[in-house]
Enzyme design. Sequence first.
Site, PDB file in Angstrom:
ATOM      1  N   HIS A  12       0.462  -1.297   0.234  1.00 60.32           N
ATOM      2  CA  HIS A  12       0.081   0.100   0.026  1.00 60.32           C
ATOM      3  C   HIS A  12       0.606   1.174  -0.111  1.00 60.32           C
ATOM      4  O   HIS A  12       0.646   2.247  -0.752  1.00 60.32           O
ATOM      5  CB  HIS A  12      -0.973  -0.006   1.153  1.00 60.32           C
ATOM      6  N   CYS A  44      -7.885  -5.940   4.813  1.00 57.46           N
ATOM      7  CA  CYS A  44      -9.208  -5.680   5.323  1.00 57.46           C
ATOM      8  C   CYS A  44     -10.290  -6.549   4.829  1.00 57.46           C
ATOM      9  O   CYS A  44     -11.209  -6.637   5.594  1.00 57.46           O
ATOM     10  CB  CYS A  44      -9.442  -4.096   5.282  1.00 57.46           C
TER      11      CYS A  44
HETATM   12  C1  LIG Z   1      -6.100  -8.739   8.025  1.00 52.43           C
HETATM   13  C2  LIG Z   1      -5.688  -7.076   8.101  1.00 52.43           C
HETATM   14  C3  LIG Z   1      -6.521  -6.161   8.074  1.00 52.43           C
HETATM   15  C4  LIG Z   1      -6.466  -4.952   8.009  1.00 52.43           C
HETATM   16  N1  LIG Z   1      -7.614  -3.952   7.978  1.00 52.43           N
HETATM   17  C5  LIG Z   1      -7.244  -2.649   7.966  1.00 52.43           C
HETATM   18  C6  LIG Z   1      -8.248  -1.761   7.939  1.00 52.43           C
HETATM   19  O1  LIG Z   1      -9.483  -2.156   7.850  1.00 52.43           O
HETATM   20  N2  LIG Z   1      -8.090  -0.400   7.752  1.00 52.43           N
HETATM   21  C7  LIG Z   1      -6.601   0.043   7.866  1.00 52.43           C
HETATM   22  O2  LIG Z   1      -6.348   1.184   7.752  1.00 52.43           O
HETATM   23  N3  LIG Z   1      -5.574  -0.798   7.944  1.00 52.43           N
HETATM   24  C8  LIG Z   1      -5.889  -2.253   7.823  1.00 52.43           C
HETATM   25  N4  LIG Z   1      -4.969  -3.024   7.787  1.00 52.43           N
HETATM   26  C9  LIG Z   1      -3.350  -2.630   8.145  1.00 52.43           C
HETATM   27  C10 LIG Z   1      -2.778  -2.296   6.631  1.00 52.43           C
HETATM   28  O3  LIG Z   1      -3.038  -3.608   5.759  1.00 52.43           O
HETATM   29  C11 LIG Z   1      -1.457  -1.915   6.507  1.00 52.43           C
HETATM   30  O4  LIG Z   1      -1.158  -1.039   7.527  1.00 52.43           O
HETATM   31  C12 LIG Z   1      -0.634  -1.930   5.488  1.00 52.43           C
HETATM   32  O5  LIG Z   1      -0.478  -3.137   4.845  1.00 52.43           O
HETATM   33  C13 LIG Z   1       0.633  -1.178   5.375  1.00 52.43           C
HETATM   34  O6  LIG Z   1       1.211  -1.133   4.122  1.00 52.43           O
HETATM   35  P1  LIG Z   1       2.567  -0.926   3.900  1.00 52.43           P
HETATM   36  O7  LIG Z   1       2.763  -0.810   2.450  1.00 52.43           O
HETATM   37  O8  LIG Z   1       3.444  -0.026   4.710  1.00 52.43           O
HETATM   38  O9  LIG Z   1       3.125  -2.425   4.463  1.00 52.43           O
HETATM   39  P2  LIG Z   1       3.002  -3.801   4.049  1.00 52.43           P
HETATM   40  O10 LIG Z   1       1.587  -4.122   3.648  1.00 52.43           O
HETATM   41  O11 LIG Z   1       3.642  -4.733   5.162  1.00 52.43           O
HETATM   42  O12 LIG Z   1       3.725  -4.038   2.563  1.00 52.43           O
HETATM   43  C14 LIG Z   1       5.147  -3.912   2.779  1.00 52.43           C
HETATM   44  C15 LIG Z   1       5.903  -4.728   1.425  1.00 52.43           C
HETATM   45  O13 LIG Z   1       7.212  -4.875   1.599  1.00 52.43           O
HETATM   46  C16 LIG Z   1       7.825  -6.055   1.089  1.00 52.43           C
HETATM   47  N5  LIG Z   1       9.069  -6.331   1.642  1.00 52.43           N
HETATM   48  C17 LIG Z   1       9.174  -6.289   3.072  1.00 52.43           C
HETATM   49  N6  LIG Z   1      10.484  -6.587   3.126  1.00 52.43           N
HETATM   50  C18 LIG Z   1      11.205  -6.566   1.895  1.00 52.43           C
HETATM   51  C19 LIG Z   1      12.574  -6.599   1.484  1.00 52.43           C
HETATM   52  N7  LIG Z   1      13.522  -6.836   2.123  1.00 52.43           N
HETATM   53  N8  LIG Z   1      12.592  -6.831   0.322  1.00 52.43           N
HETATM   54  C20 LIG Z   1      11.565  -6.495  -0.665  1.00 52.43           C
HETATM   55  N9  LIG Z   1      10.258  -6.383  -0.143  1.00 52.43           N
HETATM   56  C21 LIG Z   1      10.293  -6.286   1.014  1.00 52.43           C
HETATM   57  C22 LIG Z   1       6.610  -6.904   1.493  1.00 52.43           C
HETATM   58  O14 LIG Z   1       6.772  -8.176   0.736  1.00 52.43           O
HETATM   59  C23 LIG Z   1       5.367  -6.158   1.505  1.00 52.43           C
HETATM   60  O15 LIG Z   1       4.695  -6.397   0.040  1.00 52.43           O
HETATM   61  C24 LIG Z   1      -5.138  -4.461   8.043  1.00 52.43           C
HETATM   62  C25 LIG Z   1      -3.933  -5.366   8.037  1.00 52.43           C
HETATM   63  C26 LIG Z   1      -4.390  -6.769   8.001  1.00 52.43           C
HETATM   64  C27 LIG Z   1      -3.168  -7.807   8.012  1.00 52.43           C
END
Ligand SMILES: Cc1cc2nc3c(=O)[nH]c(=O)nc-3n(C[C@H](O)[C@H](O)[C@H](O)COP(=O)(O)OP(=O)(O)OC[C@H]3O[C@@H](n4cnc5c(N)ncnc54)[C@H](O)[C@@H]3O)c2cc1C
Length: 457
Positions: A12, A44
Amino acid sequence: MEYKVVVVGVNHAGTSAIRTLLSQNKDHKVVAFDRNDNISFLGCGIALSVSGVVHNVNDLFYSDCDELERLGAEVYMSTEVVRIDTDKKEVIARDLKTGEERAVSYDKLIYSAGSWPVDFKVENRDLQNIYVCKLFQHASELIAKAGEPEIKSVAIIGAGYIGIELAEAYHQRGKKVTLVDLQERVVPAYFDKEFTDRLEKDIRLADVNLVLGARLTGYVGGSDGKVKQIVTDHGKFDADLVVQCVGFKPNTALLPKADKLENGALKVDATMQTSIPDVYAIGDAAAIYHAATGTYRHVALATNAVKGGVVAASQINGLKQVRLESITGTNAICVFGNKLASTGLSETAAVAAGLNVASSFYADNDRPEFMNDTEQVGVKLIYEKETLRLVGAQIGSYGETSHTECIFYLSLAIQKRMSLLELAMTDVYFLPHFNKPFNFIISAVLQALGLTYMKNG
Ligand SMILES: Cc1cc2nc3c(=O)[nH]c(=O)nc-3n(C[C@H](O)[C@H](O)[C@H](O)COP(=O)(O)OP(=O)(O)OC[C@H]3O[C@@H](n4cnc5c(N)ncnc54)[C@H](O)[C@@H]3O)c2cc1C
Protein backbone atom coordinates in the site's frame (compact mmCIF):
# COMPACT_ATOMS: atom_id res chain seq x y z
CA MET A 1 14.26 17.85 -11.06
CA GLU A 2 14.57 14.14 -11.94
CA TYR A 3 15.91 11.58 -9.50
CA LYS A 4 16.74 7.94 -9.39
CA VAL A 5 14.36 6.66 -6.73
CA VAL A 6 14.54 3.15 -5.31
CA VAL A 7 11.42 1.84 -3.56
CA VAL A 8 11.87 -1.06 -1.11
CA GLY A 9 8.51 -2.85 -0.70
CA VAL A 10 5.56 -2.32 -3.00
CA ASN A 11 2.34 -2.82 -1.13
CA HIS A 12 0.00 0.00 0.00
CA ALA A 13 2.68 2.52 0.96
CA GLY A 14 5.03 1.71 -1.92
CA THR A 15 2.24 1.70 -4.52
CA SER A 16 0.97 5.05 -3.29
CA ALA A 17 4.48 6.53 -3.46
CA ILE A 18 5.17 5.23 -6.97
CA ARG A 19 1.81 6.36 -8.33
CA THR A 20 2.29 9.84 -6.85
CA LEU A 21 5.92 10.18 -7.89
CA LEU A 22 5.32 9.29 -11.52
CA SER A 23 1.97 10.99 -11.96
CA GLN A 24 3.59 14.25 -10.79
CA ASN A 25 6.78 13.77 -12.80
CA LYS A 26 7.21 11.03 -15.41
CA ASP A 27 10.93 11.70 -15.83
CA HIS A 28 12.15 10.08 -12.60
CA LYS A 29 13.83 6.71 -12.87
CA VAL A 30 11.96 4.57 -10.34
CA VAL A 31 13.20 1.07 -9.49
CA ALA A 32 11.06 -0.94 -7.07
CA PHE A 33 11.55 -4.29 -5.35
CA ASP A 34 9.15 -6.56 -3.51
CA ARG A 35 9.85 -10.02 -2.16
CA ASN A 36 6.19 -11.00 -2.57
CA ASP A 37 4.64 -11.96 -5.91
CA ASN A 38 1.62 -9.64 -5.68
CA ILE A 39 0.91 -5.98 -5.06
CA SER A 40 -1.81 -4.05 -3.24
CA PHE A 41 -3.71 -6.86 -1.51
CA LEU A 42 -6.32 -5.42 0.89
CA GLY A 43 -6.03 -7.40 4.12
CA CYS A 44 -9.20 -5.70 5.37
CA GLY A 45 -11.10 -8.04 3.07
CA ILE A 46 -9.74 -11.32 4.49
CA ALA A 47 -12.43 -11.80 7.15
CA LEU A 48 -15.08 -10.64 4.66
CA SER A 49 -13.86 -13.32 2.23
CA VAL A 50 -13.92 -16.00 4.93
CA SER A 51 -17.51 -15.09 5.83
CA GLY A 52 -18.55 -14.95 2.16
CA VAL A 53 -19.43 -11.24 1.91
CA VAL A 54 -16.59 -10.87 -0.59
CA HIS A 55 -17.22 -13.56 -3.21
CA ASN A 56 -13.89 -13.40 -4.99
CA VAL A 57 -10.71 -12.73 -3.05
CA ASN A 58 -9.05 -11.56 -6.28
CA ASP A 59 -11.30 -8.48 -6.11
CA LEU A 60 -9.21 -7.30 -3.15
CA PHE A 61 -6.39 -6.02 -5.37
CA TYR A 62 -6.46 -2.47 -6.71
CA SER A 63 -3.15 -2.34 -8.58
CA ASP A 64 -0.52 -4.60 -10.07
CA CYS A 65 2.97 -4.62 -11.49
CA ASP A 66 1.73 -3.79 -15.01
CA GLU A 67 -0.03 -0.63 -13.84
CA LEU A 68 3.12 0.64 -12.13
CA GLU A 69 5.25 -0.25 -15.15
CA ARG A 70 2.83 1.60 -17.44
CA LEU A 71 3.42 4.64 -15.24
CA GLY A 72 7.14 4.19 -15.93
CA ALA A 73 8.46 2.25 -12.91
CA GLU A 74 10.77 -0.75 -13.17
CA VAL A 75 9.25 -3.26 -10.75
CA TYR A 76 11.02 -6.44 -9.64
CA MET A 77 8.71 -8.87 -7.84
CA SER A 78 9.87 -11.94 -5.88
CA THR A 79 13.03 -9.93 -5.30
CA GLU A 80 14.20 -9.26 -1.78
CA VAL A 81 16.33 -6.33 -0.77
CA VAL A 82 19.03 -7.92 1.37
CA ARG A 83 21.27 -4.92 2.11
CA ILE A 84 21.15 -1.16 2.00
CA ASP A 85 24.37 0.85 2.07
CA THR A 86 23.19 4.33 2.98
CA ASP A 87 26.75 5.74 2.73
CA LYS A 88 27.23 4.52 -0.84
CA LYS A 89 23.50 5.10 -1.53
CA GLU A 90 23.12 1.61 -2.90
CA VAL A 91 20.62 -1.21 -2.53
CA ILE A 92 21.44 -4.92 -3.03
CA ALA A 93 18.47 -7.01 -4.14
CA ARG A 94 18.26 -10.79 -4.59
CA ASP A 95 15.99 -12.49 -7.09
CA LEU A 96 14.29 -15.14 -4.95
CA LYS A 97 13.82 -17.48 -7.93
CA THR A 98 17.36 -17.41 -9.36
CA GLY A 99 19.38 -16.26 -6.35
CA GLU A 100 20.97 -13.61 -8.56
CA GLU A 101 21.90 -10.35 -6.82
CA ARG A 102 21.96 -6.86 -8.29
CA ALA A 103 23.20 -3.56 -6.89
CA VAL A 104 21.20 -0.43 -7.65
CA SER A 105 22.22 3.07 -6.67
CA TYR A 106 19.76 5.76 -5.66
CA ASP A 107 19.44 9.50 -5.20
CA LYS A 108 16.39 9.01 -2.98
CA LEU A 109 15.27 5.86 -1.19
CA ILE A 110 11.66 5.21 -0.23
CA TYR A 111 11.58 2.52 2.41
CA SER A 112 8.15 0.86 2.47
CA ALA A 113 8.97 -2.67 3.64
CA GLY A 114 6.00 -2.68 6.03
CA SER A 115 5.53 -5.12 8.84
CA TRP A 116 5.15 -8.81 9.56
CA PRO A 117 2.80 -10.53 12.04
CA VAL A 118 4.29 -11.24 15.45
CA ASP A 119 4.62 -15.01 15.93
CA PHE A 120 4.76 -17.14 19.08
CA LYS A 121 7.63 -19.38 20.01
CA VAL A 122 5.44 -21.86 21.89
CA GLU A 123 5.37 -25.64 22.07
CA ASN A 124 4.31 -27.36 18.84
CA ARG A 125 4.15 -24.13 16.83
CA ASP A 126 5.21 -26.14 13.76
CA LEU A 127 1.94 -28.13 13.61
CA GLN A 128 -0.17 -27.78 10.47
CA ASN A 129 -3.21 -25.48 10.31
CA ILE A 130 -1.66 -22.71 12.42
CA TYR A 131 -1.56 -19.44 10.51
CA VAL A 132 -0.85 -15.76 10.74
CA CYS A 133 -3.02 -13.38 8.76
CA LYS A 134 -1.65 -10.76 6.39
CA LEU A 135 -0.94 -11.75 2.81
CA PHE A 136 -3.06 -12.89 -0.10
CA GLN A 137 -1.39 -16.28 0.39
CA HIS A 138 -2.67 -16.44 4.00
CA ALA A 139 -6.09 -15.31 2.84
CA SER A 140 -6.31 -18.09 0.26
CA GLU A 141 -5.54 -20.72 2.92
CA LEU A 142 -7.87 -19.22 5.52
CA ILE A 143 -10.76 -19.02 3.05
CA ALA A 144 -10.21 -22.61 1.87
CA LYS A 145 -10.14 -23.88 5.47
CA ALA A 146 -13.52 -22.26 6.15
CA GLY A 147 -15.00 -24.56 3.53
CA GLU A 148 -13.45 -27.79 4.88
CA PRO A 149 -16.01 -29.82 6.88
CA GLU A 150 -13.26 -31.44 8.96
CA ILE A 151 -12.39 -27.99 10.36
CA LYS A 152 -15.02 -27.89 13.09
CA SER A 153 -13.34 -25.69 15.68
CA VAL A 154 -11.28 -22.55 15.19
CA ALA A 155 -9.15 -20.71 17.75
CA ILE A 156 -8.22 -17.11 17.19
CA ILE A 157 -5.33 -15.83 19.28
CA GLY A 158 -5.61 -12.09 19.83
CA ALA A 159 -8.82 -10.11 20.25
CA GLY A 160 -7.70 -7.02 18.38
CA TYR A 161 -9.69 -5.89 15.38
CA ILE A 162 -8.32 -8.56 13.00
CA GLY A 163 -8.92 -11.35 15.53
CA ILE A 164 -12.49 -10.34 16.31
CA GLU A 165 -13.34 -9.97 12.61
CA LEU A 166 -12.02 -13.47 11.92
CA ALA A 167 -13.83 -14.89 14.96
CA GLU A 168 -17.10 -13.49 13.62
CA ALA A 169 -16.37 -14.74 10.09
CA TYR A 170 -15.64 -18.35 11.16
CA HIS A 171 -18.63 -18.25 13.50
CA GLN A 172 -20.78 -17.23 10.53
CA ARG A 173 -19.36 -20.21 8.63
CA GLY A 174 -20.69 -22.52 11.34
CA LYS A 175 -17.41 -23.19 13.17
CA LYS A 176 -17.11 -23.45 16.94
CA VAL A 177 -14.89 -20.47 17.69
CA THR A 178 -12.67 -19.72 20.68
CA LEU A 179 -11.23 -16.22 20.88
CA VAL A 180 -8.34 -15.80 23.31
CA ASP A 181 -6.50 -12.72 24.52
CA LEU A 182 -3.88 -12.03 27.12
CA GLN A 183 -5.60 -8.76 28.02
CA GLU A 184 -8.72 -8.60 30.20
CA ARG A 185 -10.69 -6.78 27.49
CA VAL A 186 -11.16 -7.03 23.73
CA VAL A 187 -9.65 -4.30 21.50
CA PRO A 188 -8.08 -2.73 24.59
CA ALA A 189 -5.73 -0.52 22.60
CA TYR A 190 -8.58 1.46 21.07
CA PHE A 191 -11.70 1.19 23.24
CA ASP A 192 -12.54 1.56 26.90
CA LYS A 193 -14.90 -0.52 29.00
CA GLU A 194 -17.98 1.51 28.06
CA PHE A 195 -17.71 -0.07 24.59
CA THR A 196 -15.84 -3.30 25.17
CA ASP A 197 -18.29 -4.58 27.83
CA ARG A 198 -21.10 -4.47 25.33
CA LEU A 199 -19.00 -5.95 22.55
CA GLU A 200 -17.84 -8.80 24.80
CA LYS A 201 -21.47 -9.49 25.77
CA ASP A 202 -22.46 -9.65 22.09
CA ILE A 203 -19.53 -11.94 21.25
CA ARG A 204 -20.60 -14.32 24.02
CA LEU A 205 -24.29 -14.07 23.05
CA ALA A 206 -23.25 -15.29 19.60
CA ASP A 207 -21.84 -18.36 21.33
CA VAL A 208 -18.22 -17.56 20.63
CA ASN A 209 -16.06 -18.81 23.50
CA LEU A 210 -14.30 -15.64 24.63
CA VAL A 211 -11.37 -16.34 26.94
CA LEU A 212 -9.77 -13.18 28.29
CA GLY A 213 -6.70 -12.75 30.48
CA ALA A 214 -5.34 -16.02 29.12
CA ARG A 215 -1.81 -16.69 27.90
CA LEU A 216 -1.19 -19.12 25.05
CA THR A 217 1.44 -21.63 26.11
CA GLY A 218 1.39 -24.16 23.27
CA TYR A 219 -0.49 -26.41 20.91
CA VAL A 220 -1.54 -30.07 20.95
CA GLY A 221 -1.43 -32.00 17.68
CA GLY A 222 -2.80 -35.28 16.40
CA SER A 223 -0.94 -38.15 14.73
CA ASP A 224 -1.68 -36.45 11.38
CA GLY A 225 0.58 -33.55 12.35
CA LYS A 226 -2.36 -31.12 12.50
CA VAL A 227 -3.29 -28.93 15.43
CA LYS A 228 -6.13 -30.24 17.61
CA GLN A 229 -6.08 -27.97 20.65
CA ILE A 230 -4.61 -24.77 21.95
CA VAL A 231 -3.12 -24.76 25.42
CA THR A 232 -3.49 -21.69 27.65
CA ASP A 233 -3.02 -20.96 31.32
CA HIS A 234 -6.86 -20.99 31.45
CA GLY A 235 -7.11 -24.53 30.03
CA LYS A 236 -7.15 -26.31 26.68
CA PHE A 237 -9.58 -25.57 23.87
CA ASP A 238 -10.38 -27.53 20.70
CA ALA A 239 -8.94 -26.06 17.53
CA ASP A 240 -8.68 -27.69 14.10
CA LEU A 241 -7.52 -24.33 12.82
CA VAL A 242 -5.63 -21.55 14.61
CA VAL A 243 -5.08 -17.99 13.46
CA GLN A 244 -2.58 -15.93 15.42
CA CYS A 245 -3.44 -12.22 15.30
CA VAL A 246 -1.31 -10.55 17.94
CA GLY A 247 0.10 -7.53 16.19
CA PHE A 248 2.80 -6.54 13.72
CA LYS A 249 6.51 -5.85 13.88
CA PRO A 250 8.03 -3.33 11.48
CA ASN A 251 10.50 -4.80 8.93
CA THR A 252 13.33 -2.38 9.51
CA ALA A 253 16.44 -4.51 10.11
CA LEU A 254 17.86 -3.26 6.79
CA LEU A 255 18.36 0.22 8.28
CA PRO A 256 20.25 -0.47 11.53
CA LYS A 257 21.66 3.06 11.86
CA ALA A 258 18.37 4.95 11.61
CA ASP A 259 16.53 6.41 14.62
CA LYS A 260 13.86 3.95 15.68
CA LEU A 261 11.29 3.25 18.35
CA GLU A 262 11.87 0.27 20.61
CA ASN A 263 9.77 -1.97 18.33
CA GLY A 264 11.95 -1.02 15.35
CA ALA A 265 9.62 1.48 13.64
CA LEU A 266 11.60 4.22 11.86
CA LYS A 267 11.07 7.72 13.23
CA VAL A 268 10.13 10.11 10.43
CA ASP A 269 9.47 13.83 10.33
CA ALA A 270 6.47 15.50 8.66
CA THR A 271 8.15 15.02 5.27
CA MET A 272 8.53 11.26 5.96
CA GLN A 273 12.33 11.53 6.10
CA THR A 274 14.21 9.26 8.45
CA SER A 275 17.31 10.33 10.36
CA ILE A 276 19.38 9.17 7.34
CA PRO A 277 19.75 11.70 4.50
CA ASP A 278 17.65 10.96 1.41
CA VAL A 279 15.95 7.98 3.05
CA TYR A 280 12.17 8.25 3.44
CA ALA A 281 10.14 5.70 5.42
CA ILE A 282 6.41 5.22 4.98
CA GLY A 283 3.63 2.89 6.03
CA ASP A 284 3.96 0.18 8.65
CA ALA A 285 7.75 0.63 8.72
CA ALA A 286 7.41 4.19 10.06
CA ALA A 287 6.69 5.83 13.39
CA ILE A 288 4.94 9.17 12.95
CA TYR A 289 4.39 12.06 15.36
CA HIS A 290 1.15 11.35 17.25
CA ALA A 291 -0.99 14.41 17.91
CA ALA A 292 -2.41 13.14 21.20
CA THR A 293 0.83 12.11 22.90
CA GLY A 294 3.26 14.44 21.19
CA THR A 295 5.60 11.48 20.66
CA TYR A 296 6.42 9.16 17.78
CA ARG A 297 4.06 6.20 17.55
CA HIS A 298 3.83 3.15 15.35
CA VAL A 299 0.25 2.95 14.10
CA ALA A 300 0.00 0.21 11.48
CA LEU A 301 -2.93 1.30 9.32
CA ALA A 302 -3.38 1.45 5.56
CA THR A 303 -4.64 5.03 5.90
CA ASN A 304 -1.25 6.18 7.19
CA ALA A 305 0.57 4.07 4.58
CA VAL A 306 -1.20 5.66 1.63
CA LYS A 307 -0.86 9.21 2.99
CA GLY A 308 2.81 8.62 3.71
CA GLY A 309 3.36 7.60 0.09
CA VAL A 310 1.73 10.77 -1.18
CA VAL A 311 3.83 12.91 1.17
CA ALA A 312 7.22 11.26 0.50
CA ALA A 313 6.68 11.39 -3.27
CA SER A 314 5.46 14.99 -3.19
CA GLN A 315 8.46 16.03 -1.12
CA ILE A 316 10.83 14.39 -3.61
CA ASN A 317 8.97 16.25 -6.34
CA GLY A 318 9.54 19.55 -4.57
CA LEU A 319 5.99 20.04 -3.28
CA LYS A 320 7.30 20.98 0.14
CA GLN A 321 3.92 22.08 1.50
CA VAL A 322 2.58 18.51 1.33
CA ARG A 323 3.37 17.23 4.82
CA LEU A 324 2.02 14.74 7.32
CA GLU A 325 2.31 16.72 10.54
CA SER A 326 0.63 14.15 12.77
CA ILE A 327 -1.55 11.09 13.03
CA THR A 328 -4.22 10.17 15.54
CA GLY A 329 -4.71 6.46 14.74
CA THR A 330 -8.33 6.78 13.67
CA ASN A 331 -9.83 3.32 13.24
CA ALA A 332 -13.14 1.48 13.10
CA ILE A 333 -14.55 -1.99 13.52
CA CYS A 334 -17.95 -3.45 12.62
CA VAL A 335 -18.54 -6.76 14.40
CA PHE A 336 -21.31 -8.64 16.22
CA GLY A 337 -23.73 -5.71 15.73
CA ASN A 338 -21.28 -3.17 17.16
CA LYS A 339 -20.20 -0.33 14.91
CA LEU A 340 -17.27 1.26 16.69
CA ALA A 341 -14.76 3.96 15.82
CA SER A 342 -12.00 5.57 17.81
CA THR A 343 -9.33 8.20 17.42
CA GLY A 344 -6.43 9.38 19.56
CA LEU A 345 -5.97 7.60 22.87
CA SER A 346 -8.38 5.53 24.88
CA GLU A 347 -8.58 6.57 28.54
CA THR A 348 -6.48 3.52 29.47
CA ALA A 349 -3.89 4.38 26.82
CA ALA A 350 -3.84 8.06 27.84
CA VAL A 351 -3.15 7.16 31.48
CA ALA A 352 -0.47 4.69 30.35
CA ALA A 353 1.09 7.49 28.30
CA GLY A 354 1.32 9.61 31.44
CA LEU A 355 -1.38 12.13 30.56
CA ASN A 356 -3.55 13.63 33.28
CA VAL A 357 -6.97 13.03 31.77
CA ALA A 358 -10.67 12.99 32.52
CA SER A 359 -13.46 11.62 30.36
CA SER A 360 -17.08 12.13 29.45
CA PHE A 361 -19.27 9.22 28.34
CA TYR A 362 -22.67 10.00 26.91
CA ALA A 363 -25.20 7.44 25.65
CA ASP A 364 -28.49 8.38 24.08
CA ASN A 365 -30.96 7.70 21.29
CA ASP A 366 -29.62 9.17 18.09
CA ARG A 367 -32.85 10.88 16.97
CA PRO A 368 -35.67 12.57 18.89
CA GLU A 369 -38.08 10.07 20.45
CA PHE A 370 -40.98 11.59 18.45
CA MET A 371 -39.51 9.99 15.31
CA ASN A 372 -40.79 6.55 14.42
CA ASP A 373 -37.57 4.82 15.29
CA THR A 374 -34.38 5.64 17.08
CA GLU A 375 -31.10 3.82 17.55
CA GLN A 376 -28.60 3.84 20.37
CA VAL A 377 -25.39 5.73 20.13
CA GLY A 378 -22.61 6.36 22.64
CA VAL A 379 -19.59 8.63 22.68
CA LYS A 380 -16.66 8.94 25.00
CA LEU A 381 -14.33 11.91 25.00
CA ILE A 382 -10.97 11.86 26.75
CA TYR A 383 -9.39 15.22 27.52
CA GLU A 384 -6.57 16.73 29.53
CA LYS A 385 -7.87 17.85 32.92
CA GLU A 386 -5.94 21.11 33.02
CA THR A 387 -6.15 22.35 29.44
CA LEU A 388 -9.37 20.57 28.35
CA ARG A 389 -7.47 19.55 25.18
CA LEU A 390 -9.16 16.59 23.46
CA VAL A 391 -6.81 13.59 23.28
CA GLY A 392 -9.16 10.75 22.40
CA ALA A 393 -12.68 9.85 21.32
CA GLN A 394 -14.71 6.69 20.82
CA ILE A 395 -18.10 6.27 19.18
CA GLY A 396 -20.41 3.26 19.39
CA SER A 397 -23.34 3.06 17.01
CA TYR A 398 -25.89 0.30 17.56
CA GLY A 399 -28.38 -0.08 14.77
CA GLU A 400 -28.74 0.20 11.01
CA THR A 401 -27.33 3.73 10.88
CA SER A 402 -23.63 4.24 11.33
CA HIS A 403 -22.72 7.36 13.28
CA THR A 404 -19.08 6.35 13.37
CA GLU A 405 -18.01 8.85 10.72
CA CYS A 406 -18.43 11.66 13.26
CA ILE A 407 -15.03 10.43 14.48
CA PHE A 408 -13.42 12.29 11.56
CA TYR A 409 -14.06 15.73 13.04
CA LEU A 410 -12.89 14.59 16.44
CA SER A 411 -9.70 13.32 14.82
CA LEU A 412 -9.18 16.73 13.25
CA ALA A 413 -9.86 18.36 16.62
CA ILE A 414 -7.07 16.26 18.15
CA GLN A 415 -4.69 17.08 15.28
CA LYS A 416 -5.48 20.78 15.72
CA ARG A 417 -5.08 20.53 19.50
CA MET A 418 -8.59 21.83 20.13
CA SER A 419 -10.10 22.07 23.60
CA LEU A 420 -13.59 21.04 24.67
CA LEU A 421 -14.55 24.72 24.86
CA GLU A 422 -13.88 25.08 21.13
CA LEU A 423 -15.60 21.78 20.33
CA ALA A 424 -18.71 22.80 22.26
CA MET A 425 -19.37 25.57 19.77
CA THR A 426 -18.84 23.48 16.61
CA ASP A 427 -21.56 24.34 14.13
CA VAL A 428 -23.29 20.97 13.73
CA TYR A 429 -26.65 20.63 12.02
CA PHE A 430 -29.89 19.50 13.65
CA LEU A 431 -32.44 17.54 11.64
CA PRO A 432 -34.83 15.11 13.38
CA HIS A 433 -34.24 12.50 10.67
CA PHE A 434 -30.58 12.36 11.64
CA ASN A 435 -29.95 13.63 15.17
CA LYS A 436 -31.13 15.54 18.21
CA PRO A 437 -31.00 19.33 18.66
CA PHE A 438 -27.82 18.85 20.60
CA ASN A 439 -26.19 15.89 18.95
CA PHE A 440 -24.57 13.21 21.04
CA ILE A 441 -21.04 14.58 20.66
CA ILE A 442 -21.94 18.13 21.64
CA SER A 443 -23.93 16.68 24.55
CA ALA A 444 -20.86 14.75 25.71
CA VAL A 445 -18.81 17.96 25.52
CA LEU A 446 -21.40 19.96 27.45
CA GLN A 447 -21.62 17.19 30.05
CA ALA A 448 -17.85 17.35 30.52
CA LEU A 449 -18.01 21.12 30.91
CA GLY A 450 -20.94 20.92 33.35
CA LEU A 451 -23.14 22.87 30.93
CA THR A 452 -25.86 20.24 30.51
CA TYR A 453 -29.29 21.61 30.03
CA MET A 454 -30.45 18.90 27.58
CA LYS A 455 -31.21 16.11 30.02
CA ASN A 456 -29.92 12.69 29.01
CA GLY A 457 -32.70 10.11 29.56
C1 LIG B 1 -6.02 -8.68 8.10
C2 LIG B 1 -5.70 -7.21 8.04
C3 LIG B 1 -6.72 -6.28 8.04
C4 LIG B 1 -6.43 -4.93 7.99
N1 LIG B 1 -7.47 -4.04 7.98
C5 LIG B 1 -7.20 -2.71 7.90
C6 LIG B 1 -8.26 -1.77 7.83
O1 LIG B 1 -9.43 -2.13 7.81
N2 LIG B 1 -7.92 -0.45 7.77
C7 LIG B 1 -6.63 -0.02 7.76
O2 LIG B 1 -6.38 1.19 7.67
N3 LIG B 1 -5.60 -0.90 7.82
C8 LIG B 1 -5.86 -2.23 7.89
N4 LIG B 1 -4.82 -3.12 7.95
C9 LIG B 1 -3.43 -2.62 8.02
C10 LIG B 1 -2.84 -2.40 6.66
O3 LIG B 1 -3.01 -3.53 5.85
C11 LIG B 1 -1.37 -2.07 6.80
O4 LIG B 1 -1.25 -0.92 7.57
C12 LIG B 1 -0.75 -1.88 5.44
O5 LIG B 1 -0.65 -3.11 4.78
C13 LIG B 1 0.62 -1.24 5.51
O6 LIG B 1 1.09 -1.10 4.21
P1 LIG B 1 2.64 -1.05 3.91
O7 LIG B 1 2.76 -0.95 2.41
O8 LIG B 1 3.30 -0.04 4.74
O9 LIG B 1 3.22 -2.43 4.45
P2 LIG B 1 2.96 -3.92 4.03
O10 LIG B 1 1.56 -4.15 3.66
O11 LIG B 1 3.54 -4.74 5.14
O12 LIG B 1 3.85 -4.11 2.72
C14 LIG B 1 5.24 -4.13 2.77
C15 LIG B 1 5.78 -4.74 1.50
O13 LIG B 1 7.18 -4.77 1.57
C16 LIG B 1 7.66 -6.02 1.10
N5 LIG B 1 8.97 -6.26 1.71
C17 LIG B 1 9.27 -6.39 3.02
N6 LIG B 1 10.60 -6.57 3.18
C18 LIG B 1 11.15 -6.54 1.96
C19 LIG B 1 12.47 -6.68 1.47
N7 LIG B 1 13.52 -6.84 2.29
N8 LIG B 1 12.67 -6.63 0.14
C20 LIG B 1 11.62 -6.46 -0.72
N9 LIG B 1 10.36 -6.32 -0.31
C21 LIG B 1 10.12 -6.35 1.02
C22 LIG B 1 6.59 -7.01 1.50
O14 LIG B 1 6.62 -8.16 0.68
C23 LIG B 1 5.32 -6.18 1.33
O15 LIG B 1 4.76 -6.35 0.04
C24 LIG B 1 -5.09 -4.49 7.97
C25 LIG B 1 -4.06 -5.43 7.98
C26 LIG B 1 -4.34 -6.78 8.00
C27 LIG B 1 -3.23 -7.77 7.99
